[in-house]
Design a protein around this motif. Structure first.
Motif, PDB file in Angstrom:
ATOM      1  N   THR A   1       0.845  -1.191   0.000  1.00 46.19           N
ATOM      2  CA  THR A   1       0.000   0.000   0.000  1.00 46.19           C
ATOM      3  C   THR A   1       0.876   1.235   0.000  1.00 46.19           C
ATOM      4  O   THR A   1       2.042   1.194   0.382  1.00 46.19           O
ATOM      5  CB  THR A   1      -0.914   0.045   1.243  1.00 46.19           C
ATOM      6  OG1 THR A   1      -0.092  -0.051   2.408  1.00 46.19           O
ATOM      7  CG2 THR A   1      -1.930  -1.074   1.232  1.00 46.19           C
ATOM      8  N   GLY A   2       0.290   2.339  -0.414  1.00 49.04           N
ATOM      9  CA  GLY A   2       0.981   3.612  -0.377  1.00 49.04           C
ATOM     10  C   GLY A   2      -0.015   4.748  -0.258  1.00 49.04           C
ATOM     11  O   GLY A   2      -1.163   4.622  -0.675  1.00 49.04           O
ATOM     12  N   SER A   3       0.441   5.845   0.343  1.00 56.87           N
ATOM     13  CA  SER A   3      -0.413   7.023   0.518  1.00 56.87           C
ATOM     14  C   SER A   3       0.376   8.284   0.181  1.00 56.87           C
ATOM     15  O   SER A   3       0.724   9.071   1.062  1.00 56.87           O
ATOM     16  CB  SER A   3      -0.916   7.114   1.961  1.00 56.87           C
ATOM     17  OG  SER A   3      -1.589   5.948   2.330  1.00 56.87           O
ATOM     18  N   PRO A   4       0.683   8.488  -1.105  1.00 59.64           N
ATOM     19  CA  PRO A   4       1.437   9.693  -1.476  1.00 59.64           C
ATOM     20  C   PRO A   4       0.671  10.944  -1.084  1.00 59.64           C
ATOM     21  O   PRO A   4      -0.520  11.065  -1.338  1.00 59.64           O
ATOM     22  CB  PRO A   4       1.556   9.600  -2.998  1.00 59.64           C
ATOM     23  CG  PRO A   4       1.259   8.179  -3.333  1.00 59.64           C
ATOM     24  CD  PRO A   4       0.362   7.673  -2.266  1.00 59.64           C
ATOM     25  N   GLU A   5       1.364  11.853  -0.423  1.00 62.68           N
ATOM     26  CA  GLU A   5       0.727  13.075   0.059  1.00 62.68           C
ATOM     27  C   GLU A   5       0.565  14.099  -1.059  1.00 62.68           C
ATOM     28  O   GLU A   5       1.276  14.079  -2.056  1.00 62.68           O
ATOM     29  CB  GLU A   5       1.551  13.672   1.192  1.00 62.68           C
ATOM     30  CG  GLU A   5       1.589  12.786   2.421  1.00 62.68           C
ATOM     31  CD  GLU A   5       2.411  13.377   3.541  1.00 62.68           C
ATOM     32  OE1 GLU A   5       2.755  14.576   3.481  1.00 62.68           O
ATOM     33  OE2 GLU A   5       2.707  12.628   4.473  1.00 62.68           O
ATOM     34  N   ASN A   6      -0.374  15.001  -0.854  1.00 66.82           N
ATOM     35  CA  ASN A   6      -0.625  16.115  -1.756  1.00 66.82           C
ATOM     36  C   ASN A   6      -0.293  17.414  -1.046  1.00 66.82           C
ATOM     37  O   ASN A   6      -0.347  17.496   0.173  1.00 66.82           O
ATOM     38  CB  ASN A   6      -2.103  16.136  -2.176  1.00 66.82           C
ATOM     39  CG  ASN A   6      -2.460  14.969  -3.049  1.00 66.82           C
ATOM     40  OD1 ASN A   6      -1.871  14.772  -4.087  1.00 66.82           O
ATOM     41  ND2 ASN A   6      -3.428  14.181  -2.614  1.00 66.82           N
TER      42      ASN A   6
ATOM     43  N   ASN B   1      -4.312  21.176   1.651  1.00 64.91           N
ATOM     44  CA  ASN B   1      -5.207  20.469   2.565  1.00 64.91           C
ATOM     45  C   ASN B   1      -5.926  19.302   1.910  1.00 64.91           C
ATOM     46  O   ASN B   1      -6.946  18.856   2.405  1.00 64.91           O
ATOM     47  CB  ASN B   1      -6.237  21.451   3.141  1.00 64.91           C
ATOM     48  CG  ASN B   1      -5.574  22.487   4.009  1.00 64.91           C
ATOM     49  OD1 ASN B   1      -4.578  22.205   4.670  1.00 64.91           O
ATOM     50  ND2 ASN B   1      -6.114  23.687   4.012  1.00 64.91           N
ATOM     51  N   LYS B   2      -5.437  18.811   0.806  1.00 68.03           N
ATOM     52  CA  LYS B   2      -6.091  17.701   0.106  1.00 68.03           C
ATOM     53  C   LYS B   2      -5.716  16.373   0.749  1.00 68.03           C
ATOM     54  O   LYS B   2      -4.630  16.219   1.308  1.00 68.03           O
ATOM     55  CB  LYS B   2      -5.693  17.694  -1.363  1.00 68.03           C
ATOM     56  CG  LYS B   2      -6.146  18.932  -2.106  1.00 68.03           C
ATOM     57  CD  LYS B   2      -5.674  18.912  -3.537  1.00 68.03           C
ATOM     58  CE  LYS B   2      -6.124  20.164  -4.250  1.00 68.03           C
ATOM     59  NZ  LYS B   2      -5.616  20.237  -5.601  1.00 68.03           N
ATOM     60  N   ALA B   3      -6.601  15.394   0.652  1.00 62.27           N
ATOM     61  CA  ALA B   3      -6.329  14.058   1.180  1.00 62.27           C
ATOM     62  C   ALA B   3      -5.213  13.396   0.370  1.00 62.27           C
ATOM     63  O   ALA B   3      -5.004  13.711  -0.802  1.00 62.27           O
ATOM     64  CB  ALA B   3      -7.600  13.208   1.114  1.00 62.27           C
ATOM     65  N   ALA B   4      -4.535  12.474   1.003  1.00 62.57           N
ATOM     66  CA  ALA B   4      -3.482  11.713   0.319  1.00 62.57           C
ATOM     67  C   ALA B   4      -4.097  10.838  -0.764  1.00 62.57           C
ATOM     68  O   ALA B   4      -5.286  10.517  -0.729  1.00 62.57           O
ATOM     69  CB  ALA B   4      -2.738  10.842   1.318  1.00 62.57           C
ATOM     70  N   ASN B   5      -3.291  10.461  -1.748  1.00 62.72           N
ATOM     71  CA  ASN B   5      -3.734   9.531  -2.777  1.00 62.72           C
ATOM     72  C   ASN B   5      -3.674   8.109  -2.223  1.00 62.72           C
ATOM     73  O   ASN B   5      -2.949   7.826  -1.282  1.00 62.72           O
ATOM     74  CB  ASN B   5      -2.843   9.638  -4.018  1.00 62.72           C
ATOM     75  CG  ASN B   5      -2.984  10.991  -4.682  1.00 62.72           C
ATOM     76  OD1 ASN B   5      -4.073  11.501  -4.846  1.00 62.72           O
ATOM     77  ND2 ASN B   5      -1.862  11.586  -5.050  1.00 62.72           N
TER      78      ASN B   5
ATOM     79  N   GLY C   1      -7.643   9.407  -2.383  1.00 62.88           N
ATOM     80  CA  GLY C   1      -8.289   8.229  -1.813  1.00 62.88           C
ATOM     81  C   GLY C   1      -8.051   8.028  -0.330  1.00 62.88           C
ATOM     82  O   GLY C   1      -8.534   7.078   0.252  1.00 62.88           O
ATOM     83  N   PHE C   2      -7.255   8.860   0.308  1.00 63.44           N
ATOM     84  CA  PHE C   2      -6.997   8.894   1.739  1.00 63.44           C
ATOM     85  C   PHE C   2      -5.852   7.981   2.151  1.00 63.44           C
ATOM     86  O   PHE C   2      -4.883   8.420   2.710  1.00 63.44           O
ATOM     87  CB  PHE C   2      -8.256   8.603   2.559  1.00 63.44           C
ATOM     88  CG  PHE C   2      -8.043   8.733   4.042  1.00 63.44           C
ATOM     89  CD1 PHE C   2      -7.721   9.960   4.603  1.00 63.44           C
ATOM     90  CD2 PHE C   2      -8.127   7.633   4.869  1.00 63.44           C
ATOM     91  CE1 PHE C   2      -7.501  10.086   5.968  1.00 63.44           C
ATOM     92  CE2 PHE C   2      -7.906   7.746   6.236  1.00 63.44           C
ATOM     93  CZ  PHE C   2      -7.605   8.976   6.776  1.00 63.44           C
ATOM     94  N   ASN C   3      -5.968   6.650   1.914  1.00 63.21           N
ATOM     95  CA  ASN C   3      -4.841   5.775   2.236  1.00 63.21           C
ATOM     96  C   ASN C   3      -4.795   4.592   1.270  1.00 63.21           C
ATOM     97  O   ASN C   3      -5.757   4.337   0.553  1.00 63.21           O
ATOM     98  CB  ASN C   3      -4.855   5.313   3.697  1.00 63.21           C
ATOM     99  CG  ASN C   3      -6.105   4.560   4.066  1.00 63.21           C
ATOM    100  OD1 ASN C   3      -6.685   3.856   3.254  1.00 63.21           O
ATOM    101  ND2 ASN C   3      -6.543   4.700   5.308  1.00 63.21           N
TER     102      ASN C   3
END
Length: 144
Positions: free
Chosen positions: A74-79, A82-86, A109-111
């Motif tokens: 899994t991955g959660s690349p940040e933006n 104030n947008k949610a992470a991908n 997609g948040f996480n």
């Protein structure tokens, strides 16, 4: 990783046939583009880690009870702002003889595990007939 360092040319279409299914118009042929050396068993170590993600980590809900070994990450690349992470989820399988590698990205997609059901559905469609799609049964649940 799934091919132990052999990078294959990616493709979307496997085969195109005529309207009557009699003639194959196009069929994809696997092509190796590059090879990476497996230094100190690196591929095996990464596969083991990816398998643990699928069975004990953030990929467990999608692949924890799958009929064969699947490796995932899994991955959660940040933006910025104030947008949610991908949400990013990658899976390869079967681990002992890799036939499919899928990566899904859901913008904001948040996480990472939010994209896991999408990847699982692609695995199901690729490996099983519609009436055989694998839906894990929860613990302590009676089978009918």
């Amino acid at each position: 990783i799934g091919n132990n360092g052999i990078r294959m040319q990616s493709h979307i279409v496997e085969k195109i046939v005529s309207y009557d299914y009699e003639t194959i118009i196009y069929e994809h042929k696997d092509t190796a583009l590059a090879t990476i050396e497996n230094i100190n068993g690196a591929f095996e170590a990464v596969k083991e880690g990816m398998y643990l993600v699928s069975t004990r980590g953030t990929g467990r809900a999608a692949f924890g009870n799958y009929p064969f070994k699947v490796g995932s990450k899994t991955g959660s690349p940040e933006n910025y702002g104030n947008k949610a992470a991908n949400s990013v989820f990658t899976a390869i399988g079967p681990l002992d003889d890799c036939k499919l590698s899928v990566c899904a990205v859901i913008e904001y997609g948040f996480n990472g595990n939010k994209a896991a059901p999408l990847v699982k559905s692609i695995f199901d469609k690729h490996f099983f007939k519609t009436d055989e799609i694998h839906n894990p049964t929860g613990e302590n649940t009676l089978l009918s």
